[in-house]
Design a protein around this motif. Structure first.
Motif, short mmCIF file in Angstrom:
data_model
loop_
_atom_site.label_atom_id
_atom_site.label_comp_id
_atom_site.label_asym_id
_atom_site.label_seq_id
_atom_site.Cartn_x
_atom_site.Cartn_y
_atom_site.Cartn_z
N THR A 45 4.74 -6.79 -6.36
CA THR A 45 3.71 -6.52 -7.37
C THR A 45 3.28 -5.06 -7.37
N ALA A 46 3.90 -4.22 -6.53
CA ALA A 46 3.46 -2.84 -6.36
C ALA A 46 4.48 -1.83 -6.84
N LEU A 47 5.34 -2.26 -7.79
CA LEU A 47 6.43 -1.38 -8.23
C LEU A 47 6.11 -0.64 -9.53
N GLY A 48 4.90 -0.77 -10.04
CA GLY A 48 4.54 -0.09 -11.27
C GLY A 48 4.61 1.42 -11.12
N GLY A 49 5.20 2.11 -12.10
CA GLY A 49 5.32 3.56 -12.05
C GLY A 49 6.53 4.04 -11.28
N ILE A 50 7.32 3.13 -10.71
CA ILE A 50 8.53 3.50 -9.96
C ILE A 50 9.74 3.10 -10.80
N ASP A 51 10.53 4.10 -11.22
CA ASP A 51 11.70 3.81 -12.05
C ASP A 51 12.84 3.20 -11.26
N ARG A 52 12.97 3.62 -10.00
CA ARG A 52 14.08 3.12 -9.20
C ARG A 52 13.66 3.10 -7.73
N LEU A 53 13.93 2.00 -7.07
CA LEU A 53 13.60 1.84 -5.65
C LEU A 53 14.86 1.53 -4.87
N HIS A 54 15.22 2.43 -3.93
CA HIS A 54 16.32 2.19 -3.01
C HIS A 54 15.75 1.90 -1.63
N ALA A 113 0.83 -1.21 0.00
CA ALA A 113 0.00 0.00 0.00
C ALA A 113 0.86 1.25 0.00
N GLY A 114 1.94 1.25 0.78
CA GLY A 114 2.84 2.40 0.80
C GLY A 114 3.49 2.64 -0.55
N LEU A 115 3.93 1.57 -1.23
CA LEU A 115 4.57 1.72 -2.53
C LEU A 115 3.58 2.20 -3.59
N ARG A 116 2.35 1.71 -3.55
CA ARG A 116 1.35 2.13 -4.53
C ARG A 116 0.99 3.62 -4.35
N GLU A 117 0.90 4.07 -3.10
CA GLU A 117 0.62 5.48 -2.87
C GLU A 117 1.78 6.34 -3.35
N ALA A 118 3.02 5.87 -3.15
CA ALA A 118 4.19 6.60 -3.65
C ALA A 118 4.15 6.70 -5.16
N SER A 119 3.80 5.60 -5.83
CA SER A 119 3.70 5.60 -7.29
C SER A 119 2.64 6.58 -7.77
N ALA A 120 1.50 6.63 -7.05
CA ALA A 120 0.43 7.55 -7.43
C ALA A 120 0.87 8.99 -7.31
N GLN A 121 1.62 9.33 -6.26
CA GLN A 121 2.09 10.71 -6.10
C GLN A 121 3.15 11.06 -7.14
N LEU A 122 4.05 10.11 -7.44
CA LEU A 122 5.09 10.39 -8.42
C LEU A 122 4.54 10.53 -9.83
N ALA A 123 3.38 9.94 -10.08
CA ALA A 123 2.81 9.98 -11.43
C ALA A 123 2.54 11.41 -11.88
N GLY A 124 2.26 12.30 -10.94
CA GLY A 124 1.97 13.69 -11.30
C GLY A 124 3.19 14.56 -11.38
N ALA A 125 4.37 14.03 -11.10
CA ALA A 125 5.59 14.85 -11.10
C ALA A 125 6.14 14.99 -12.52
N VAL A 126 6.67 16.17 -12.82
CA VAL A 126 7.32 16.41 -14.12
C VAL A 126 8.78 16.01 -13.96
N ALA A 127 9.13 14.82 -14.40
CA ALA A 127 10.47 14.30 -14.19
C ALA A 127 10.73 13.16 -15.16
N GLU A 128 12.02 12.94 -15.45
CA GLU A 128 12.40 11.82 -16.30
C GLU A 128 12.62 10.55 -15.48
N GLU A 129 12.88 10.71 -14.17
CA GLU A 129 13.11 9.55 -13.32
C GLU A 129 12.30 9.70 -12.04
N ARG A 130 11.56 8.65 -11.68
CA ARG A 130 10.73 8.65 -10.47
C ARG A 130 11.31 7.63 -9.50
N MET A 131 11.82 8.14 -8.39
CA MET A 131 12.56 7.32 -7.44
C MET A 131 11.82 7.25 -6.11
#
Length: 640
Positions: free
Chosen positions: A585-594, A550-568
């Motif tokens: 299964t919740a990494l969609g929309g995340i370019d890089r996860l540290h 759930a935390g990763l999906r919410e992060a992906s949703a927030q990053l989707a609106g950002a103007v950026a070439e890389e979403r981390m």
């Protein structure tokens, strides 16, 4: 300065109908015995906790003179002790009769009892705002407190009567214009700490002073207490606010011809009674009125006909409403409160967990910042873990002080270098930057002014630039996060936020906290003051389950609106999910996860393996952090 003094009570303190003391039995007994045994006392507590009321009662019972003096920056030694009258000195010389006693000597000498004919035996000197008095003035009291006498030039030695006592009062919560009282003074006085009383006692005080009873008093007390717990308030209202609110609300309702005060009337009365008593936390851009509106919405929703009846006080959740008012069943208009359901730690549990606890918090409601700084220098991990746990203390005053301190401390601990833009670098246009002048673009966009000379910001250059990167920080606050683990997460979070602010890329990361659910602390691209953000983060604790997906999906949703070439995403967690979907299964929309893995206990093979697998799937790295010293290198590796 002519001291206020009278038999029994000074005009500043007495000559009014005695206010009955509600509660404070232990404090009254301790003060009575301390004075009877010849001790001097400082009474410490926030405004409206009964310091003056307690003194009036003691003086009335003892039948002693009270000399009142207000402490401030203009209280010089001469004003406190006294001085020779210049005109009498010119006429008669330096004679004792030419000396005009100040408050200190007036209290030391006392006054004779006209009825019994007994010689003066000294009185009580009540010094308000002790920590606002200049140090050179306080130093005058050292000999008086120790030897019971003072040597005055050209006057000689003045000895205090046997009943002379100094009672000082100070408010430790208002830092403006205050200073730490020197150890030389503190070592010569006993100390009594007063805190806010429980809800039932405050209702009794409000009803006794105002003469108002019933739902109006219940609402006034509940609203007043809630101001002390609000996340955006540095210092809330004392019980005086509840007294004023009861009187103003009752009178305003009568003026408007209301059989029972309406909600709008309550709001107007609350603005008048409470807005001036609320101090908004530094860096928070809102007004006291907006805080009052929010609290009133929670305590008395707009669609409820009457304010809620008071519930019996449990001594725990001070300042929080327990549910909707009668007649509101089936609705859920109440806004979620930041402390609802959160886990807290009592003093016994804190003492059992941390050896340094008694040194840093020797009394209820007290946090010694100097002692904490010393502990942090001696053992950073132990002190930081203690501070993280103090942020969820059951003691409301200690909890609030710990969260304010945590904002400062973890910001300092988390500082790393500025974040560098990541990605393939290329030549591109930049306004007012370094590099070769792009003449075509400059002329195309330039709007000539009066001088017909382009300003530096009008120049377009071609320079090496990198792809813009958007970051979302996701912090685990589930039941597995305790003590040092929370401290490591807070320091790492501070590092990410500060790196975004100091770097040229201005990352302005989103910040989420998750356990069974997800909470947004800072939206992507919307800045909050870092100390305020970290103070709130360190005070959050979830219960048991960990829904990492759930935390990763919410992060992906927030990053989707950002103007950026890389979403981390930077994840601070042990990655051991106990609820929800598989995080892979919740990494969609995340370019890089540290992943930073707080491991204060040392080896945790399961957590490291889970974090490594998740980071590998997300195209990033996994880095364990076991000590505070590990945080900065780990963040530098991730953000560079």
């Amino acid at each position: 300065m002519s001291p206020a003094v009278s038999s029994g009570l000074s005009p500043a303190l007495g000559n009014r109908t005695p206010v009955p003391i509600v509660g404070l039995r232990r404090e009254r007994e301790v003060l009575t015995v301390a004075l009877a045994t010849g001790r001097h006392v400082v009474i410490e507590g926030p405004p409206g906790t009964g310091k003056s009321t307690l003194l009036r009662a003691i003086a009335r019972d003892a039948g002693q003179d009270v000399v009142f003096v207000e402490g401030n920056a203009e209280l010089t030694p001469a004003r406190l002790i006294g001085a020779f009258d210049p005109s009498q000195v010119l006429a008669e010389g330096y004679l004792p009769a030419s000396f005009v006693d100040g408050p200190l000597l007036t209290a030391m000498r006392g006054s004779a009892d006209a009825l019994s004919g007994k010689p003066p035996s000294g009185g009580l000197l009540y010094l308000e705002e002790l920590n606002r008095v200049p140090e050179e003035t306080l130093n005058v009291l050292i000999t008086v407190l120790t030897e019971g006498e003072i040597a005055v030039p050209r006057l000689g030695t003045v000895r205090a009567g046997s009943k002379f006592r100094l009672i000082a009062a100070m408010n430790p919560f208002d830092a403006i214009g205050t200073a730490r009282v020197s150890q030389a003074i503190a070592d010569r006085m006993c100390r009594i700490v007063l805190g806010y009383q429980d809800e039932a006692a405050e209702r009794a005080i409000t009803g006794s002073v105002s003469g108002v009873q019933g739902p109006v008093t219940d609402l006034a007390v509940a609203l007043t207490r809630a101001t002390r717990e609000h996340r955006d308030v540095r210092m809330g209202s004392s019980v005086r606010g509840a007294i004023d609110l009861s009187l103003v609300l009752t009178g305003l309702g009568e003026l408007r011809g209301e059989r029972a005060p309406a909600r709008e009337t309550a709001r107007d009365a609350a603005y008048a009674a409470l807005s001036g008593r609320i101090r908004i936390a530094d860096g928070v851009d809102r007004t006291p009125e907006s805080v009052i509106d929010e609290l009133l919405d929670r305590l008395w929703p707009e669609d409820a006909p009457q304010p809620p009846d008071a519930e019996p006080d449990s001594g725990g959740d001070q300042g929080k409403a327990d549910g909707p008012p009668p007649g509101a069943a089936g609705r859920s208009p109440e806004r979620p409160h930041r402390n609802r359901g959160e886990r807290t730690l009592g003093r016994g549990e804190l003492g059992a967990r941390h050896e340094q606890f008694q040194d840093i918090s020797p009394e209820l409601g007290e946090l010694d910042a100097e002692a904490f700084d010393q502990a942090l220098a001696a053992d950073p991990e132990a002190a930081a873990g203690l501070l993280a746990d103090l942020a969820v203390a059951t003691d409301a005053q200690l909890r609030a002080a710990a969260r304010r301190l945590a904002g400062r401390v973890f910001i300092q601990l988390g500082r790393v270098g500025p974040a560098k833009a990541r990605g393939t670098r290329r030549m591109g246009p930049a306004r007012g930057g370094e590099g070769d002048l792009d003449l075509d673009r400059t002329l195309e966009r330039w709007q000539p002014g009066i001088t017909r000379r382009p300003a530096p910001e009008d120049l377009i250059t071609r320079t090496w630039t990198a792809h813009r990167r958007a970051i979302c920080l996701v912090v685990d606050i589930s039941g597995s996060m305790q003590g040092l683990a929370v401290a490591l997460a807070a320091a790492a979070a501070a590092g990410v936020v500060l790196a975004g602010e100091t770097g040229g890329a201005k990352l302005e990361p989103g910040v989420l906290a998750f356990s069974a659910g997800v909470r947004t602390l800072q939206r992507q691209g919307v800045r909050r003051p870092p100390e305020e953000l970290i103070s709130e983060l360190v005070g959050l604790r979830g219960h048991g389950t960990t829904d990492l997906a759930a935390g990763l999906r919410e992060a992906s949703a927030q990053l989707a609106g950002a103007v950026a070439e890389e979403r981390m995403v930077v994840l601070l967690s042990d990655c051991l999910h106990t609820a929800g979907d598989d995080p892979l299964t919740a990494l969609g929309g995340i370019d890089r996860l540290h992943v930073l893995v707080p491991l204060p206990g040392g080896d945790a093979a399961d957590a490291e393996a889970a974090a490594a697998a998740l980071a590998a799937r997300g195209g990033g790295i996994s880095q364990p952090v076991r000590r505070l010293a590990d945080v900065a290198p780990a963040l530098t590796r991730i953000l560079s």
